[in-house]
Design an enzyme around this catalytic site. Sequence first.
Site, short mmCIF file in Angstrom:
data_model
loop_
_atom_site.label_atom_id
_atom_site.label_comp_id
_atom_site.label_asym_id
_atom_site.label_seq_id
_atom_site.Cartn_x
_atom_site.Cartn_y
_atom_site.Cartn_z
N ASP A 90 0.85 -1.18 0.00
CA ASP A 90 0.00 0.00 0.00
C ASP A 90 0.90 1.24 0.00
OD1 ASP A 90 -2.40 1.60 0.48
OD2 ASP A 90 -1.64 1.81 2.52
N ASP A 119 -0.32 5.15 0.93
CA ASP A 119 -0.61 6.10 1.99
C ASP A 119 -0.67 5.42 3.35
OD1 ASP A 119 -1.02 8.65 0.53
OD2 ASP A 119 -2.60 7.52 -0.46
#
Length: 219
Positions: free
Chosen positions: A15, A17
């Site tokens: 991922d 953020d």
Amino acid sequence: MTATTVLTARALLLDMDGTLVNSDAVVERIWRRWAERHGLDGDEVMKVVHGRQGYASMAVLLPDRPMERNLADNARMLAAETADMDGVVEIAGAKDFLASLRGLPHALVTSADVALSTARMAAAGLALPEVRVTAESVGASKPDPEGFLKGAAELGVAPQDCLVFEDSGAGIAAGRAAGMRVVGVGPRAAVHRPDVLVEDLTRVRVEAARSGEIRVSFR
């Protein structure tokens, strides 16, 4: 987690953020303004938005609003986020962590679109992985597993042989739904009981094993 925990995998799915990039300052600014415009409690909104695409968050927060309005609003939000890089920095250890993955199977799997992910990674001083699954690549947002399954397919690795790195509840749920083990990064991940939890990426070490697997150790 013991003093040192070791997992093996054939690919890592990352991922962005909250996992590689700390963009919380921007997310707070943009979404709290949105909450105010719609008469919603900002604290409650912030509990929903991490990890999801904007339109999916809006669908949870404004369930009676037509999806076409959410999609249009999301486009405006993405433009605003892409124009605001104030306070965007790397998660501690992210640069070295990504450097340790050179030559090893890995992919970025993010709810951001191409423009936003490119801008945020650059603002944080991080190199983009060669394989990327962005908002444009999927038809469903996390917590749907589609993004992680596409990342695994792009790398030619079975889902059960992938290790996901995530910070949000939606992302951790997506990784689990894809049949993958999940490493939680940071305090947001703690309440969602990932397989392994680390404070940041300075706690992670990666090396290639002779078997062709990736050996990931956590401390």
